[in-house]
Design a protein around this motif. Structure first.
Motif, PDB file in Angstrom:
ATOM      1  N   LEU A 258      32.445  11.448  12.554  1.00 26.65           N
ATOM      2  CA  LEU A 258      33.075  12.186  13.686  1.00 26.65           C
ATOM      3  C   LEU A 258      32.489  11.643  15.080  1.00 26.65           C
ATOM      4  O   LEU A 258      31.327  11.199  15.066  1.00 26.65           O
ATOM      5  CB  LEU A 258      32.740  13.685  13.582  1.00 26.65           C
ATOM      6  CG  LEU A 258      32.867  14.409  12.308  1.00 26.65           C
ATOM      7  CD1 LEU A 258      32.558  15.774  12.713  1.00 26.65           C
ATOM      8  CD2 LEU A 258      34.324  14.569  11.958  1.00 26.65           C
ATOM      9  N   LYS A 259      33.465  11.699  15.863  1.00 29.61           N
ATOM     10  CA  LYS A 259      32.938  11.477  17.336  1.00 29.61           C
ATOM     11  C   LYS A 259      33.612  12.637  17.994  1.00 29.61           C
ATOM     12  O   LYS A 259      35.016  12.896  18.097  1.00 29.61           O
ATOM     13  CB  LYS A 259      34.023  10.020  18.023  1.00 29.61           C
ATOM     14  CG  LYS A 259      33.478   8.975  17.226  1.00 29.61           C
ATOM     15  CD  LYS A 259      34.364   7.791  18.083  1.00 29.61           C
ATOM     16  CE  LYS A 259      34.004   6.468  17.129  1.00 29.61           C
ATOM     17  NZ  LYS A 259      34.860   5.374  17.694  1.00 29.61           N
ATOM     18  N   VAL A 260      32.654  13.557  18.539  1.00 22.33           N
ATOM     19  CA  VAL A 260      32.887  14.725  18.951  1.00 22.33           C
ATOM     20  C   VAL A 260      32.802  14.878  20.396  1.00 22.33           C
ATOM     21  O   VAL A 260      31.690  14.485  21.194  1.00 22.33           O
ATOM     22  CB  VAL A 260      32.224  16.028  18.270  1.00 22.33           C
ATOM     23  CG1 VAL A 260      32.606  17.256  18.920  1.00 22.33           C
ATOM     24  CG2 VAL A 260      32.347  15.811  16.853  1.00 22.33           C
ATOM     25  N   TRP A 261      33.605  15.378  21.222  1.00 20.97           N
ATOM     26  CA  TRP A 261      33.393  15.459  22.677  1.00 20.97           C
ATOM     27  C   TRP A 261      32.485  16.828  22.968  1.00 20.97           C
ATOM     28  O   TRP A 261      32.686  17.613  22.482  1.00 20.97           O
ATOM     29  CB  TRP A 261      34.991  16.043  23.391  1.00 20.97           C
ATOM     30  CG  TRP A 261      34.964  15.995  24.912  1.00 20.97           C
ATOM     31  CD1 TRP A 261      34.631  17.104  25.669  1.00 20.97           C
ATOM     32  CD2 TRP A 261      34.738  14.884  25.785  1.00 20.97           C
ATOM     33  NE1 TRP A 261      34.547  16.536  27.057  1.00 20.97           N
ATOM     34  CE2 TRP A 261      34.458  15.308  27.107  1.00 20.97           C
ATOM     35  CE3 TRP A 261      34.878  13.586  25.510  1.00 20.97           C
ATOM     36  CZ2 TRP A 261      34.545  14.409  28.090  1.00 20.97           C
ATOM     37  CZ3 TRP A 261      34.809  12.778  26.720  1.00 20.97           C
ATOM     38  CH2 TRP A 261      34.613  13.186  28.086  1.00 20.97           C
TER      39      TRP A 261
ATOM     40  N   LEU B 296      31.872  11.374  23.984  1.00 21.61           N
ATOM     41  CA  LEU B 296      31.701  11.357  22.617  1.00 21.61           C
ATOM     42  C   LEU B 296      30.551  11.346  21.922  1.00 21.61           C
ATOM     43  O   LEU B 296      29.928  10.118  22.350  1.00 21.61           O
ATOM     44  CB  LEU B 296      32.932  10.378  22.212  1.00 21.61           C
ATOM     45  CG  LEU B 296      34.411  10.646  22.614  1.00 21.61           C
ATOM     46  CD1 LEU B 296      35.348   9.621  22.137  1.00 21.61           C
ATOM     47  CD2 LEU B 296      34.823  11.980  21.745  1.00 21.61           C
TER      48      LEU B 296
ATOM     49  N   PRO C 254      28.725  10.703  18.301  1.00 22.38           N
ATOM     50  CA  PRO C 254      28.955  10.666  16.682  1.00 22.38           C
ATOM     51  C   PRO C 254      28.187  11.451  15.920  1.00 22.38           C
ATOM     52  O   PRO C 254      26.849  11.795  16.053  1.00 22.38           O
ATOM     53  CB  PRO C 254      28.381   9.083  16.614  1.00 22.38           C
ATOM     54  CG  PRO C 254      27.399   8.989  17.446  1.00 22.38           C
ATOM     55  CD  PRO C 254      27.656   9.804  18.894  1.00 22.38           C
TER      56      PRO C 254
ATOM     57  N   ASN D  76      42.093  12.889  16.399  1.00 21.47           N
ATOM     58  CA  ASN D  76      42.460  11.513  16.405  1.00 21.47           C
ATOM     59  C   ASN D  76      43.916  11.283  17.313  1.00 21.47           C
ATOM     60  O   ASN D  76      44.665  10.674  16.947  1.00 21.47           O
ATOM     61  CB  ASN D  76      42.833  11.101  14.940  1.00 21.47           C
ATOM     62  CG  ASN D  76      41.625  10.832  14.051  1.00 21.47           C
ATOM     63  OD1 ASN D  76      40.476  10.722  14.534  1.00 21.47           O
ATOM     64  ND2 ASN D  76      42.058  10.842  12.790  1.00 21.47           N
TER      65      ASN D  76
ATOM     66  N   THR E  68      36.770   8.063  10.089  1.00 27.24           N
ATOM     67  CA  THR E  68      36.145   8.319  11.563  1.00 27.24           C
ATOM     68  C   THR E  68      37.447   9.443  11.947  1.00 27.24           C
ATOM     69  O   THR E  68      38.472   8.743  12.080  1.00 27.24           O
ATOM     70  CB  THR E  68      35.911   6.944  12.240  1.00 27.24           C
ATOM     71  OG1 THR E  68      34.753   6.212  11.319  1.00 27.24           O
ATOM     72  CG2 THR E  68      35.532   7.723  13.615  1.00 27.24           C
TER      73      THR E  68
ATOM     74  N   THR F 274      38.084  11.454  15.440  1.00 27.81           N
ATOM     75  CA  THR F 274      37.797  11.777  16.926  1.00 27.81           C
ATOM     76  C   THR F 274      38.255  13.329  17.508  1.00 27.81           C
ATOM     77  O   THR F 274      39.472  13.422  17.043  1.00 27.81           O
ATOM     78  CB  THR F 274      38.393  10.767  17.675  1.00 27.81           C
ATOM     79  OG1 THR F 274      37.831   9.409  17.516  1.00 27.81           O
ATOM     80  CG2 THR F 274      38.230  10.890  19.366  1.00 27.81           C
TER      81      THR F 274
ATOM     82  N   GLU G  72      38.697  16.123  20.306  1.00 30.19           N
ATOM     83  CA  GLU G  72      38.526  16.235  21.757  1.00 30.19           C
ATOM     84  C   GLU G  72      39.319  17.520  22.100  1.00 30.19           C
ATOM     85  O   GLU G  72      40.226  18.137  21.268  1.00 30.19           O
ATOM     86  CB  GLU G  72      39.108  14.941  22.587  1.00 30.19           C
ATOM     87  CG  GLU G  72      38.640  13.563  22.223  1.00 30.19           C
ATOM     88  CD  GLU G  72      39.429  12.539  22.943  1.00 30.19           C
ATOM     89  OE1 GLU G  72      39.013  12.357  24.170  1.00 30.19           O
ATOM     90  OE2 GLU G  72      40.294  12.160  22.279  1.00 30.19           O
TER      91      GLU G  72
END
Length: 146
Positions: free
Chosen positions: A9-12, A23, A25, A76, A101, A103, A105
């Motif tokens: 994950l890339k989380v805000w 972001l 990880p 995403n 992966t 993302t 947001e």
């Protein structure tokens, strides 16, 4: 019970409305493919608390039944994710690939400023609802009667 997958994950993350966000990880292992997207975030939050790795990720949810829309996330780059006509709370992890992966947001709109992490100030919408207002639109969820 479904299969188990690992997602990256890339989380805000944003401390508060006045801070810059970024972001961050995270990797979540052994996610059951039958879990909902929000359940996967719950699993990550449980780990963050247990390991003291980071503060839990703040996100909105209300009904978890796909009707309220309060789980409004950009997944995403798409509102609620890539599955058409599905709220984020009804999006299941079986729709993602092992090792993918993702993302995550908050919705970005001037009327809905970020409060913290994935939570936005929905005050403008809440005031319309409280006043008895609503938006009527064809969602495509049911076929036309004509």
């Amino acid at each position: 019970m479904g299969n188990k997958i690992t997602v990256h994950l890339k989380v805000w993350r944003q401390k508060d409305a006045h801070s810059q966000g970024k972001l961050v990880p995270y990797t979540v292992k052994d996610v059951d493919t039958e879990a909902s997207f929000l359940e996967m975030l719950d699993i990550l939050n449980e780990r963050l608390v247990k390991e003291g790795e980071d503060e839990p990720i703040e996100f909105d949810y209300d009904c978890r039944e796909g009707i309220c829309g309060s789980c409004g996330l950009m997944i995403n780059g798409s509102a609620h994710g890539h599955q058409r006509l599905t709220a984020a709370c009804q999006l299941h992890m079986r729709k993602f690939e092992d090792g993918e992966t993702i993302t995550i947001e908050p919705w970005r709109a001037k009327a809905f400023p970020v409060i913290k992490d994935l939570v936005v100030d929905r005050g403008a919408l809440d005031r319309i609802i409280e006043a008895g207002g609503y938006v009527s639109t064809k969602t495509g969820a049911a076929p036309d009667a004509n």
